[in-house]
Design an enzyme around this catalytic site. Structure first.
Site, short mmCIF file in Angstrom:
data_model
loop_
_atom_site.label_atom_id
_atom_site.label_comp_id
_atom_site.label_asym_id
_atom_site.label_seq_id
_atom_site.Cartn_x
_atom_site.Cartn_y
_atom_site.Cartn_z
N HIS A 1 38.85 39.96 44.22
CA HIS A 1 39.76 40.50 43.20
C HIS A 1 41.16 40.57 43.79
CE1 HIS A 1 38.78 44.00 45.67
NE2 HIS A 1 40.00 44.42 45.36
N HIS B 1 47.09 39.42 46.74
CA HIS B 1 46.23 38.60 47.60
C HIS B 1 44.77 38.89 47.27
CE1 HIS B 1 46.31 42.49 49.61
NE2 HIS B 1 45.13 42.17 50.10
#
Length: 197
Positions: free
Chosen positions: A37, A120
């Protein structure tokens, strides 16, 4: 109460591309594919009333869906790397969404997030990886990228206290609306004219 955070989900095909980066780095604890995620805002441990208020406010966010892709890889912790991640292409809409979530959290009374938002996907946590091994791993995979994909929603995830890396539970889903395109002047001219007869 579980730890809460808002995030963007990674679609299956992009997650499969990320999974190909697993391996080849001694001392790495790889994140399970289903737990990939992009964290938008770490909220942490809050009481039930605060959690309900967060959900109510997040539910009012009215933003369009947007596109981005995953590209490049790197590590956090320059002298002693502690995690390896895949980067995210620049997306003004993602930063705008994250900024709105941050403002909501502060209005509710949560302290500002001390970390600068750096989108990220964490791929691995590093325990005893040597710097040379990390540098070699990154050098061999620097041209990584996925196809562009759409973020149709963001989610509120929870995690139990653990070493990190999941499993995560989706507590709430917040849809983003379809991007509206305004008709151009030329397309408006092509609209059929109603007959007055």
């Amino acid at each position: 109460m579980p730890r809460l955070f808002t995030a963007l989900e990674i679609p299956r095909n992009a997650a499969m591309s990320l999974s190909l980066l697993r391996g080849g780095l001694p001392g790495a604890r790889w994140i399970d594919v289903e737990n990939y995620h992009i964290t938008l805002r770490f909220i942490g441990d809050v009481d039930g009333r605060t959690a309900d208020e967060i959900v109510e406010r997040l539910d009012r966010i009215d933003r369009p869906e947007f596109q981005f892709r995953l590209e490049g890889i790197g590590s956090f912790g320059s002298k002693k790397p502690h995690s390896v991640w895949a980067g995210v292409s620049q997306s003004p809409e993602m930063y705008a969404l994250q900024g709105e979530i941050e403002r909501i959290c502060q209005r509710i009374g949560l302290p500002p997030d001390p970390r600068k938002f750096t989108p990220h996907v964490t791929l691995a946590r590093l325990k005893s990886s040597r710097l040379d091994d990390v540098v070699q791993y990154l050098a061999g995979r620097g041209n990584f990228h996925t196809s562009t994909f759409t973020a149709p929603r963001f989610v509120l995830l929870s995690s139990r206290e653990s070493v990190g890396g999941g499993p995560y539970l989706t507590e709430e889903v917040f849809p983003l609306h379809e991007a509206r395109s305004t008709p151009s002047a030329s397309s408006r001219l092509l609209q059929p004219v109603k007959s007055l007869v």
